[in-house]
Scaffold this active site. Structure first.
Site, short mmCIF file in Angstrom:
data_model
loop_
_atom_site.label_atom_id
_atom_site.label_comp_id
_atom_site.label_asym_id
_atom_site.label_seq_id
_atom_site.Cartn_x
_atom_site.Cartn_y
_atom_site.Cartn_z
N ARG A 289 23.50 21.04 -19.38
CA ARG A 289 23.35 21.37 -20.79
C ARG A 289 24.73 21.54 -21.40
O ARG A 289 25.63 22.14 -20.80
CB ARG A 289 22.53 22.65 -20.98
CG ARG A 289 21.03 22.47 -20.75
CD ARG A 289 20.42 21.62 -21.87
NE ARG A 289 18.97 21.53 -21.81
CZ ARG A 289 18.30 20.54 -21.24
NH1 ARG A 289 18.96 19.56 -20.63
NH2 ARG A 289 16.98 20.52 -21.26
N GLU A 318 25.58 19.22 -30.18
CA GLU A 318 24.82 18.01 -29.88
C GLU A 318 23.76 17.81 -30.96
O GLU A 318 22.96 18.72 -31.19
CB GLU A 318 24.17 18.15 -28.50
CG GLU A 318 23.59 16.86 -27.96
CD GLU A 318 23.10 17.01 -26.52
OE1 GLU A 318 21.89 16.76 -26.30
OE2 GLU A 318 23.91 17.39 -25.64
N HIS A 337 23.08 11.97 -24.25
CA HIS A 337 21.98 12.69 -23.60
C HIS A 337 20.86 11.72 -23.21
O HIS A 337 19.69 11.94 -23.50
CB HIS A 337 21.44 13.80 -24.50
CG HIS A 337 20.82 14.93 -23.74
ND1 HIS A 337 20.83 16.23 -24.18
CD2 HIS A 337 20.14 14.96 -22.55
CE1 HIS A 337 20.20 17.01 -23.31
NE2 HIS A 337 19.77 16.26 -22.31
#
Length: 376
Positions: A289, A318, A337
Site C-alpha cells: 500500500r 494515489e 496499481h
C-alpha cells in the site's frame, strides 16, 4: 447444492464464454486444488456456529465483472451456487434501502456500509485488501468480513520479479536511450547486477510475499523476510524476522520488497529512518500500500543514492497527480496499481467469491475471513 455440482457448473460456464471475455479459462479448473495451491485459509469453525448466522433469504450483489455480459454470467453462476436464495443484482452507489436492509452483501467494503448496515451478517469484498473500511466501528459489528487475499500472489509476484529484473539490469535507462535514438554502450554509469547470490528482503511474508520469495529463491537469491505474526516461513526463506528486526535486515538487503497491508502499524513505516538503515544502493519495490511509504523520504533517498532505484505499483498519493516529482525521476518505474491485473487473476478471485457464496448459504467454514482487529 453439492460442491462437485458447483465445480461442474463453474467449468461449464467458463468453457461457454466467448474467446474475448477476460474471464475465459481452460477447462482444468478445480476449486479444491486452487484453494490448496493458494493456501487459502478456512475459518476455524463453520459459520453456522456463529450466533448471528442464519440461512439468508436474500443476497445483494455487485457483480465484479467488467462488462454487462460478464456480470450477467456471474449472476447466473452465483444463483446456481445459492440455490433457492433470492439473489439481487445492484450497482454503485449502493441505494440507502439496500444498506438498511441487507444481511448479506457482496460489494466493496466501505465506512458507509460499516456504519449504516444495521442488519449485516456477511460482507464479501472481491478485492484483496480491505483497509479502506477499517474504522473503529467495525470492531463493534457482529458479522463476517471476507476478501480475496492470496489470490493475487501469482500476478503480483510476477510484477515484482519483472520490476526487480528491469531495475537491476538498468533496462529502464536503456529504454530511455532507445526513445532518444541513442546507442549508448559506453560508459555505463549505473549498476547492472546479477541476481544470483543477492539478498532479497520481503517485508510482509503473507500470501503475496510468500510467492515472491519462492520465485526469487528460484533465481538463486538469498531470501529473508519480516512478518508480524511469527518466525515461521517456508524452507526457501533463509530467515524470518519480526518487525523489530526490519532495519537490521534492511542493512544487508540488495533488494527490499514492500508487500505489507495497510494498518496503523505499517502506515509510514518506510520513512527516512528506514532509508538511512537500508544498504546503500539497494532497490526498493512497493506492491503493498502506498501509504506505508513516506513519499518525500523515498524521493530523498532516490536522489542522494541511498537507493539505486525504485519500482512502485502503489504510491501516496494515489492516483499520483500530474507534475509530481516521482514521475520525472529517472531511477523510478511506476505502474498504476495494476500488479494484480492479469489474464488469470480475475477468474481466480471470482472462484473464491463463488465458493464463499455456497459455503455461507450452507453454513460451512468460510475462506479468507478478515481479522478486523489486525485489519487484514
Amino acid at each position: 447444492m453439492h460442491r462437485t455440482t458447483l465445480k461442474v457448473l463453474l467449468l461449464f460456464a467458463i468453457m461457454s464464454l466467448p474467446a474475448t471475455t477476460l474471464l475465459a479459462r481452460p477447462n482444468d479448473v478445480d476449486a479444491a486444488a486452487l484453494i490448496d495451491a493458494l493456501n487459502l485459509q478456512e475459518s476455524q469453525v463453520p459459520v453456522r456456529e456463529m450466533p448471528f448466522w442464519r440461512k439468508p433469504k436474500k443476497i445483494y450483489m455487485v457483480p465484479p465483472g467488467y462488462t454487462d455480459e460478464e456480470r450477467a454470467m456471474q449472476m447466473q453462476q452465483a444463483q446456481k451456487a445459492v440455490g433457492d436464495v433470492q439473489l439481487v443484482q445492484i450497482s454503485y452507489p449502493i441505494p440507502d434501502d439496500v444498506i438498511n436492509e441487507a444481511e448479506v452483501l457482496l460489494a466493496r467494503c466501505t465506512p458507509r456500509i460499516i456504519r449504516e448496515a444495521k442488519h449485516l451478517r456477511w460482507l464479501q469484498d472481491s478485492r484483496h485488501g480491505v483497509d479502506s473500511c477499517m474504522i473503529p466501528e467495525i470492531l463493534e459489528k457482529p458479522f463476517v468480513l471476507t476478501n480475496t487475499q492470496h489470490t493475487s500472489g501469482p500476478p503480483i509476484s510476477d510484477h515484482v520479479i519483472a520490476m526487480m529484473t528491469m531495475l537491476t539490469r538498468g533496462l529502464h535507462h536503456f529504454h530511455r536511450y532507445q526513445l532518444q535514438g541513442e546507442w549508448k554502450d559506453r560508459p555505463i554509469d549505473f549498476p547492472m547486477l546479477e541476481l544470483e547470490g543477492k539478498t532479497l528482503l520481503i517485508v510482509g511474508l503473507g500470501g503475496i510475499g510468500t510467492v515472491v520469495a519462492k520465485k526469487a529463491h528460484g533465481l538463486g537469491m538469498k531470501v529473508v523476510a519480516i512478518r508480524n505474526s511469527s518466525r515461521e516461513g517456508p524452507q526457501y526463506v533463509e530467515y524470518v524476522g519480526l518487525s523489530n528486526e526490519l532495519h537490521e535486515l534492511a542493512s544487508r538487503a540488495d533488494v527490499v520488497v514492500n508487500a505489507l497491508p495497510l494498518t496503523n502499524e505499517t502506515r509510514g513505516l518506510f520513512d527516512a529512518t528506514f532509508f538511512d538503515a537500508v544498504k546503500r544502493g539497494a532497490y526498493f519495490i512497493s506492491v503493498g500500500r502506498g501509504e506505508s511509504t513516506v513519499t518525500a523520504d523515498l524521493v530523498a533517498a532516490l536522489r542522494d543514492g541511498r537507493l539505486s532505484a525504485a519500482g512502485l505499483d502503489v504510491t501516496d498519493p494515489e492516483p499520483l497527480p500530474a507534475g509530481h516529482e516521482l514521475w520525472s525521476l529517472p531511477n523510478v518505474i511506476i505502474t498504476p496499481h495494476v500488479a494484480a491485473t492479469t489474464d488469470e487473476g480475475r477468474w481466480r478471485r471470482w472462484m473464491v467469491v463463488l465458493e464463499n457464496l455456497q459455503r455461507y448459504v450452507n453454513g460451512e467454514k468460510m475462506l479468507n475471513v478478515v481479522n478486523v482487529k489486525r485489519g487484514y
